[in-house]
Design a protein around this motif. Structure first.
Motif, PDB file in Angstrom:
ATOM      1  N   ARG A   1       0.809  -1.218   0.000  1.00 47.84           N
ATOM      2  CA  ARG A   1       0.000   0.000   0.000  1.00 47.84           C
ATOM      3  C   ARG A   1       0.844   1.270   0.000  1.00 47.84           C
TER       4      ARG A   1
ATOM      5  N   CYS B   1       1.791   2.317  -2.666  1.00 46.59           N
ATOM      6  CA  CYS B   1       1.138   2.937  -3.805  1.00 46.59           C
ATOM      7  C   CYS B   1       0.151   1.956  -4.402  1.00 46.59           C
ATOM      8  N   GLY B   2      -1.019   2.440  -4.719  1.00 50.14           N
ATOM      9  CA  GLY B   2      -2.056   1.562  -5.245  1.00 50.14           C
ATOM     10  C   GLY B   2      -1.913   1.263  -6.725  1.00 50.14           C
ATOM     11  N   ILE B   3      -1.028   1.981  -7.412  1.00 52.28           N
ATOM     12  CA  ILE B   3      -0.879   1.722  -8.842  1.00 52.28           C
ATOM     13  C   ILE B   3       0.240   0.700  -9.055  1.00 52.28           C
TER      14      ILE B   3
ATOM     15  N   HIS C   1      -1.480  -2.198 -16.709  1.00 45.71           N
ATOM     16  CA  HIS C   1      -2.583  -1.352 -16.241  1.00 45.71           C
ATOM     17  C   HIS C   1      -2.072   0.029 -15.878  1.00 45.71           C
TER      18      HIS C   1
ATOM     19  N   LEU D   1      -3.264   3.421 -17.692  1.00 46.02           N
ATOM     20  CA  LEU D   1      -3.779   4.495 -16.844  1.00 46.02           C
ATOM     21  C   LEU D   1      -3.081   5.805 -17.196  1.00 46.02           C
TER      22      LEU D   1
ATOM     23  N   ARG E   1      -7.880  -0.867 -20.150  1.00 46.41           N
ATOM     24  CA  ARG E   1      -7.256  -1.180 -18.870  1.00 46.41           C
ATOM     25  C   ARG E   1      -8.135  -2.105 -18.029  1.00 46.41           C
ATOM     26  N   GLU E   2      -9.448  -1.964 -18.187  1.00 48.00           N
ATOM     27  CA  GLU E   2     -10.346  -2.822 -17.415  1.00 48.00           C
ATOM     28  C   GLU E   2     -10.113  -4.303 -17.716  1.00 48.00           C
TER      29      GLU E   2
ATOM     30  N   GLU F   1      -8.255  -9.393 -11.055  1.00 51.27           N
ATOM     31  CA  GLU F   1      -9.265  -9.699 -10.051  1.00 51.27           C
ATOM     32  C   GLU F   1      -9.618 -11.185 -10.062  1.00 51.27           C
TER      33      GLU F   1
ATOM     34  N   ARG G   1      -8.589  -5.828  -7.483  1.00 46.13           N
ATOM     35  CA  ARG G   1      -8.380  -5.111  -8.735  1.00 46.13           C
ATOM     36  C   ARG G   1      -7.072  -4.328  -8.721  1.00 46.13           C
ATOM     37  N   VAL G   2      -6.926  -3.480  -7.726  1.00 52.62           N
ATOM     38  CA  VAL G   2      -5.711  -2.654  -7.712  1.00 52.62           C
ATOM     39  C   VAL G   2      -4.747  -3.046  -6.604  1.00 52.62           C
ATOM     40  N   ILE G   3      -5.270  -3.561  -5.496  1.00 50.66           N
ATOM     41  CA  ILE G   3      -4.392  -4.070  -4.440  1.00 50.66           C
ATOM     42  C   ILE G   3      -4.575  -5.580  -4.451  1.00 50.66           C
TER      43      ILE G   3
ATOM     44  N   CYS H   1      -3.103   5.957  -0.835  1.00 49.77           N
ATOM     45  CA  CYS H   1      -2.030   5.234  -1.511  1.00 49.77           C
ATOM     46  C   CYS H   1      -2.293   5.214  -3.004  1.00 49.77           C
ATOM     47  N   ASN H   2      -3.309   5.906  -3.490  1.00 50.90           N
ATOM     48  CA  ASN H   2      -3.689   5.920  -4.910  1.00 50.90           C
ATOM     49  C   ASN H   2      -4.654   4.812  -5.276  1.00 50.90           C
ATOM     50  N   GLY H   3      -4.708   3.769  -4.481  1.00 44.87           N
ATOM     51  CA  GLY H   3      -5.579   2.636  -4.805  1.00 44.87           C
ATOM     52  C   GLY H   3      -7.004   3.117  -4.943  1.00 44.87           C
TER      53      GLY H   3
ATOM     54  N   ILE I   1      -7.553   5.742  -7.973  1.00 49.21           N
ATOM     55  CA  ILE I   1      -7.735   5.270  -9.340  1.00 49.21           C
ATOM     56  C   ILE I   1      -9.064   4.555  -9.491  1.00 49.21           C
ATOM     57  N   GLU I   2      -9.598   4.040  -8.380  1.00 45.61           N
ATOM     58  CA  GLU I   2     -10.922   3.435  -8.470  1.00 45.61           C
ATOM     59  C   GLU I   2     -11.992   4.522  -8.609  1.00 45.61           C
TER      60      GLU I   2
ATOM     61  N   LEU J   1     -16.692   1.562 -18.301  1.00 45.22           N
ATOM     62  CA  LEU J   1     -17.305   0.379 -17.690  1.00 45.22           C
ATOM     63  C   LEU J   1     -18.292   0.756 -16.594  1.00 45.22           C
TER      64      LEU J   1
ATOM     65  N   PHE K   1      -2.944   2.770   7.803  1.00 48.88           N
ATOM     66  CA  PHE K   1      -1.919   3.747   8.207  1.00 48.88           C
ATOM     67  C   PHE K   1      -2.261   4.458   9.511  1.00 48.88           C
TER      68      PHE K   1
ATOM     69  N   ALA L   1      -8.678  -1.701  -1.599  1.00 44.40           N
ATOM     70  CA  ALA L   1      -9.236  -0.472  -2.110  1.00 44.40           C
ATOM     71  C   ALA L   1     -10.765  -0.595  -2.259  1.00 44.40           C
TER      72      ALA L   1
END
Ligand code: SF4
Lengths: 359, 147
Positions: free
Chosen positions: A63, A65-67, A106, A110, A132-133, A140, A146-148, B18-20, B23-24, B32, B92, B116
């Motif tokens: 965590r 960074c989520g990207i 992804h 993005l 990207r989906e 997933e 999805r992202v984490i 954290c950006n997660g 971006i969602e 979508l 955190f 997220a």
């Protein structure tokens, strides 16, 4: 000579998905100097190693960074595994490559979307995010997130992908490739994008080297610098060569990322073909004692995780040097002498990830 | 959704996420999930916004910015806190620089869970916010001052 004025840019600004603040010193329309100030999303998570067990800390490392989440967890786990002299099973190493490259896909999509949006190409933004989906769906289905993802652990990976699923992922990627190529064509050949990006925000090869640029910023300035060349994990068995473009402008950086989409597709394809059977994790006993610098390639460039343990379940120190931190000096130089209207495009061209940079 | 008379615009700010979740939130705007079908547009200007979507916990430096943006949004306004970080500080919460959730700085109307937070739940949260917004609008018409 015009009058000098200072324009604050950020922390909340329409083109910035994340807060960073720049003081732009202008002379008429020309930016003379850009002075960055950060700290809006500093959390101080490195110090949490003192409160969390080193195995649980993987969740925190992810965590940062989520990207770039998955690759952060890989870097951290790799560091611990090196200190504890654990060799992870081959299947786990290949699975890590697959998820890492999906993350890169992804992340680059993005970024391409945001970059298009910064230039006013709303439709292209939507196209990139629609494609990207597809990557997020595969993520997933294989990890649950999805992202984490949370699928990386010390000693291997937490879940396996069945060989049938691997085959269908590979077929899915082959099917989506023409769509990606079509989109890539717009980024690389469209006249308007060309005009907005070519010759804008130039960073010469020498400056990129001197300022310590990494990732697509370095590769867009003609430096072949990619941590995947060190062959960590399963990369040593895969046929890989970095995308290097000379030019050093926003166009070159965009081109690096567009071409890397296809490198990643190729790497995933190779990893799926060569996927060995077997276990996905080994048991981890004891606590880490020693130190290690773990280097991996994030979508934004090389990330370094420094880990130091003293034989207890809490680490002494975890320190991360993220690619955005390394690229900010380059950005400051790109901005000097540019026009105010080009600031958003140039700022985005380094793909800033403040979440990582400030932690 | 028949009560929806206006197109509410959202403003998104990252307090220390954290950006997660960020971006969602952005993914919600793309084909979508497409919250634009509710008439929602993401704006960068607080003066245009009705819904303040905020991700991440509050830290020392961001609290001033969050307060500032909140004050600039004209009433009626609703605040949606996305992700567990925005709710309590999340993973955190024990970090030295995190003060806690968004409610330590500004009043929050809707909390969206998840780490997220999934786009589906974010949309749910925003739709819940729409009805709160409508109530606040009615209250304002009657001359009351909603939060
Ligand atoms: S809730 Fe989770 S995904 Fe969202 S910002 Fe916090 S750590 Fe990141």
């Amino acid at each position: 000579m015009g009058r000098e004025i200072v324009i604050p840019f950020g922390p909340q600004h329409p083109v910035l998905p994340e807060p960073i603040h720049l003081d732009l010193v202008l002379e008429d329309e020309m930016v003379k100097e850009a002075i960055p100030s950060i700290g809006y999303i500093h959390r101080g998570l490195e110090k949490l190693v003192e409160k969390r067990d080193f195995k649980n800390y993987v969740y925190i490392a992810e965590r940062i960074c989520g990207i770039c989440s998955f690759i952060h967890s890989v870097s951290y786990c790799q560091g611990i595994e090196n200190i504890m002299e654990i060799t992870i099973p081959d299947r786990a190493a290949y699975l890590r490559v697959i998820w890492s490259e999906y993350s890169r896909l992804h992340s680059h999509l993005l970024w391409l979307g945001l970059f298009a949006d910064a230039m006013g190409f709303e439709n292209l933004f939507m196209t990139a995010w629609r494609l990207r989906e597809h990557m997020l769906n595969d993520m997933e289905e294989t990890t649950g997130g999805r992202v984490i993802q949370g699928s990386c652990k010390v000693g291997g990976v937490r879940c396996d992908i069945s060989n049938d699923k691997l085959a269908s992922m590979s077929a899915g990627l082959t099917a989506i490739e023409p769509e990606l190529s079509e989109m890539a064509g717009v980024f690389l050949e469209d006249e308007t994008i060309d005009m907005r990006t070519r010759g804008v925000g130039v960073l010469s090869k020498d400056s990129a080297w001197d300022l310590g640029a990494v990732g697509p910023v370095a590769r867009g300035s003609g430096i072949a610098l990619d941590a995947r060349m060190t062959g960590y994990g399963a990369y040593e068995h895969l046929d890989f060569s970095p995308v290097v473009i000379s030019g050093g402008d926003c166009y070159a950086r965009c081109r690096v990322r567009v071409e890397e989409l296809f490198t990643s597709l190729d790497l995933i394809g190779q990893a799926i073909t060569m996927m060995p059977d077997g276990d996905i994790e080994v048991p981890v006993r004891g606590n880490p004692s020693g130190e290690f610098f773990s280097r991996t390639e994030q979508p934004r460039g090389e990330v370094v995780h420094y880990i130091r343990g003293n034989g207890t379940k809490n680490l002494l120190r975890h320190r991360v040097r993220t690619p955005t931190t390394a690229n900010i000096p380059g950005l400051v130089q790109m901005l000097a002498g540019c026009e105010l209207a080009n600031v958003p495009v140039i700022v985005l061209s380094i793909d800033p990830c403040i979440g990582c940079a400030e932690r | 959704m028949s009560y929806l008379k206006k197109s509410p615009w959202i403003l998104h700010y990252d307090a220390s996420s954290c950006n997660g979740c960020d971006i969602e939130v952005l993914a919600c705007l793309t084909p979508l999930y497409d919250v634009e079908r509710f008439g929602i547009i993401n704006t960068g200007n607080p003066k245009h916004a009705d819904i303040f979507v905020i991700t991440g916990g509050i830290n020392e430096q961001s609290s001033v910015v969050v307060k500032n943006i909140y004050d600039q949004i004209p009433s009626p306004k609703v605040v949606v806190a996305v992700g567990i970080c925005a709710a309590t500080g999340g993973v955190f919460r024990e970090c030295y620089n995190i003060k806690g959730g968004v409610n330590t700085t500004i009043p929050v109307d809707v909390y969206v869970p998840g780490c997220a937070a999934r786009p589906e739940s974010i949309i749910d949260g925003i739709v819940a916010a729409l009805s709160i917004l409508e109530e606040k609008r009615k209250a304002m018409k009657k001359g009351e001052t909603p939060l």
